[in-house]
Design an enzyme around this catalytic site. Structure first.
Site, PDB file in Angstrom:
ATOM      1  N   LYS A 121     -20.000 -26.791 -16.714  1.00 55.07           N
ATOM      2  CA  LYS A 121     -20.199 -27.272 -17.805  1.00 55.07           C
ATOM      3  C   LYS A 121     -19.497 -26.341 -18.931  1.00 55.07           C
ATOM      4  CE  LYS A 121     -23.434 -25.882 -20.283  1.00 55.07           C
ATOM      5  NZ  LYS A 121     -24.023 -24.952 -21.333  1.00 55.07           N
ATOM      6  N   ASP A 139     -24.072 -31.293 -20.233  1.00 52.09           N
ATOM      7  CA  ASP A 139     -25.225 -30.350 -20.209  1.00 52.09           C
ATOM      8  C   ASP A 139     -26.394 -31.097 -19.956  1.00 52.09           C
ATOM      9  OD1 ASP A 139     -25.633 -31.707 -22.726  1.00 52.09           O
ATOM     10  OD2 ASP A 139     -25.830 -29.903 -23.802  1.00 52.09           O
TER      11      ASP A 139
END
Length: 213
Positions: A121, A139
């Site tokens: 991420k 996320d």
């Protein structure tokens, strides 16, 4: 409504109503963004933005951070979630950048992921914001929103990422990352989504289920 139609309608809405979204993290260069995103894990951007000014004043570049003492960094980020592990990651990241990449934050998700504290991420956030790479960082907000509104059935962040990248044109992916984050942060919230004022409710799989006769 087909999946392709849902994607097209949702992306069109965001393009019309949130044409140029920006990260809510404050940063001036790839180094500062990398640090801020590492700190933002399970922590609000607001808190990160309150913390980073003094951190960047003390350690203005990756070289200075690579020479930092753990206790000094820990003291500066103590109000952030998981400060001990993040202090370790920040110093380790900086040392790796200095030792392995000539002091420059590497370009690309795979190389970024070799740095301590940088998962997929974080790497995708830096790659998309700094270099406009055609990736979608997933996320908690993006994961929740994509599944709730019907863009993905993926059960892992990576599966959701692949679904989004499969259906979102490459040139729109860096922007779509922000659209979904901001939508999840302010409208499609985890506990009380604001469906009654949501601009994409008529295309949202979850909202349509709630209103079905």
């Amino acid at each position: 409504m087909t999946l392709s139609e849902r994607y097209a309608k949702i992306l069109s809405h965001f393009e019309k109503n949130c044409a140029a979204p920006q990260s809510e993290l404050n940063f001036a260069d790839p180094y500062q963004l990398t640090v801020a995103v590492i700190l933002s894990a399970q922590c609000t951007d607001r808190r990160v933005n309150m913390t980073t000014p003094e951190l960047f004043r003390r350690y203005p570049d990756v070289t200075s951070l690579s020479k930092a003492e753990f206790e000094d960094v820990f003291a500066l980020i103590s109000s952030i979630s998981y400060p001990r592990s993040k202090a370790t990651h920040l110093i380790g990241m900086a040392r790796s950048v200095v030792e392995n990449f000539g002091g420059e934050i590497p370009h690309g998700t795979d190389e970024l992921m070799t740095l301590p504290g940088v998962g997929r991420k974080t790497a995708n956030v830096v790659s998309s914001i700094v270099w406009g790479e055609p990736v979608v960082a997933v996320d908690t907000h993006v994961f929740r929103v994509a599944r709730r509104i019907g863009l993905s059935r993926g059960t892992t962040p990576r599966a959701v990422e692949l679904d989004l990248e499969r259906h979102i044109p490459a040139q729109k992916r860096p922007t779509a990352h922000h659209w979904l984050i901001l939508h999840g942060r302010y409208t499609c919230t985890a506990r009380s989504p604001k469906c009654e004022t949501c601009g994409i409710a008529e295309f949202c799989k979850s909202a349509l289920k709630q209103t079905a006769p």
